[in-house]
Scaffold this motif. Sequence first.
Motif, PDB file in Angstrom:
ATOM      1  N   ARG A  31      58.875 -76.264 -43.976  1.00  0.00           N
ATOM      2  CA  ARG A  31      60.185 -76.183 -44.623  1.00  0.00           C
ATOM      3  C   ARG A  31      61.324 -76.047 -43.606  1.00  0.00           C
ATOM      4  O   ARG A  31      62.482 -76.263 -43.950  1.00  0.00           O
ATOM      5  N   THR A  68      66.054 -80.747 -49.497  1.00  0.00           N
ATOM      6  CA  THR A  68      64.785 -81.416 -49.788  1.00  0.00           C
ATOM      7  C   THR A  68      64.992 -82.425 -50.913  1.00  0.00           C
ATOM      8  O   THR A  68      66.008 -82.415 -51.593  1.00  0.00           O
ATOM      9  N   GLU A 124      67.998 -76.950 -44.824  1.00  0.00           N
ATOM     10  CA  GLU A 124      67.260 -76.423 -45.972  1.00  0.00           C
ATOM     11  C   GLU A 124      67.202 -77.388 -47.148  1.00  0.00           C
ATOM     12  O   GLU A 124      66.752 -77.041 -48.224  1.00  0.00           O
ATOM     13  N   ASN A 166      56.090 -83.082 -46.348  1.00  0.00           N
ATOM     14  CA  ASN A 166      56.406 -82.277 -47.525  1.00  0.00           C
ATOM     15  C   ASN A 166      55.173 -81.493 -47.960  1.00  0.00           C
ATOM     16  O   ASN A 166      54.124 -82.074 -48.236  1.00  0.00           O
ATOM     17  N   THR A 186      61.343 -70.562 -51.320  1.00  0.00           N
ATOM     18  CA  THR A 186      60.421 -70.568 -50.183  1.00  0.00           C
ATOM     19  C   THR A 186      60.109 -69.161 -49.678  1.00  0.00           C
ATOM     20  O   THR A 186      58.947 -68.810 -49.476  1.00  0.00           O
ATOM     21  N   PRO A 238      62.047 -75.374 -52.793  1.00  0.00           N
ATOM     22  CA  PRO A 238      62.748 -74.927 -51.578  1.00  0.00           C
ATOM     23  C   PRO A 238      63.543 -73.647 -51.763  1.00  0.00           C
ATOM     24  O   PRO A 238      63.539 -72.779 -50.886  1.00  0.00           O
TER      25      PRO A 238
END
Length: 458
Positions: free
Chosen positions: A261, A309, A307, A425, A233, A230
């Motif tokens: 995302r 994960t 943002e 994901n 990204t 992440p």
Amino acid sequence: MTENKIVVGSEEWCGLPQINIPAIKARVDSGAKTSALHAVNITPFKKNGNPWVSFEVHPLQNDGKTTIHCEAPVYDKRRVKSSSGQSERRFVIKTSISIAEDTWEVEVTLTNRDSMGYRMLLGRQAMSGKMLVDPESSLLLGDLTPDVLETYYSTNIIKPTGLKIGLLASNPDLYSNRRIIEAGQERGHDVEFLSIKDCYIKLDGKNPEMHYRGGRILSGFDAIIPRIRPSATFYGTALTRHFEAMGVYTLNSASAITQSRDKLYSLQLLINSGLPIPTTGFANSPLDTDELIKMVGGAPLIVKLLEGTQGKGVVLAETKKAAESLINAFKSLRANILVQEFIKEANGKDIRCFVVNGKVVESIMRTAAPGEFRANIHMGGSAAITKITPEERRIAILATKTMGLKVAGVDIIRGQNSPLLLEVNSSPGLEGIEGASNKDIAGKMIEAIERDLKFKRP
């Protein structure tokens, strides 16, 4: 009588001379009755009217290139339960094992042990009367250096005859990345790890290029597998987009990864496809906090950073006061958050469906660790294979298609009346699902590339 027994640790090198394996590191496990050998391409055949089996062994850990072709008479076919609880019917062979200058015959089952790390498991049946185990020690009989292993296996390294594949990621030692490289090598492909931070781009309308550390130009790749953390990204998807512009196939596209995302945008896309999600709120002004809490059914509720994960940036607010404090604190930091209803009946469990090219290849039930509300194996949770309903399968496949992904991990919880979609994901981990299922999920990803590129293995 103990004086004539070999004392071994929890792992030791041994040899299987009858099937031409001079050295293989075995996990010594007195808790397992039967010994097992990592084998792929297991094929039964007849020799002089008797049942035999041919198979390939990759004797070295994290290495899919070194391959030994083996044949042996079939001693038995036996149902064996793996450490993950799965039962499978395996071929059993009898072969000699060499440890500490002693050799004796053992029964060995043949199975794909890719997800288990060790290429061989030595069970108590093979050790009986011969060995004593000191579980606190390892390699009591000595380790083998890379140079020694090279002398053993230099003629057994498969030269790539397939595709040139780049794995675009950040950490070469991550389980998922090691397994993908190994799965590609096992299938005869040249797989190279490409560090995201070491790639850089030349933008040129006539001749776009991707450069790598030291000025090397990355060329000749047939496919790229992007596995972008992440925090990387933006840069990782820029690199992926550039490979696409150069005409290189990417297993997941840059645009699909980018939208997956963005938690808010992805949820909007998912509900536009008619997919069920927990009631979710999003607001900017602190004046709307009270209304936001009511919108999702009140406390307890979930607060998610957009943002975040892998369970990071996800907080459970158990009371209205805690929810108000948490939401206002995030807003004061100008952090974008989602507020989501808490599904109590999920009871700390969720389902991870692994989807490859429009098919659910495996599903696991993840259970949260004690005291946790999130089912996350990275936070002490557990995983076991599970059977999903036709509706859960439909949700997983449609969610992956909606995001435009070819490979995805789709997280679903079972609500009171129906399943609800949590997240899609784009870089799903393999350790939990391969460990629970004992399946070669990494291999499924490589096969998806072969299928899309119409590559036929020799």
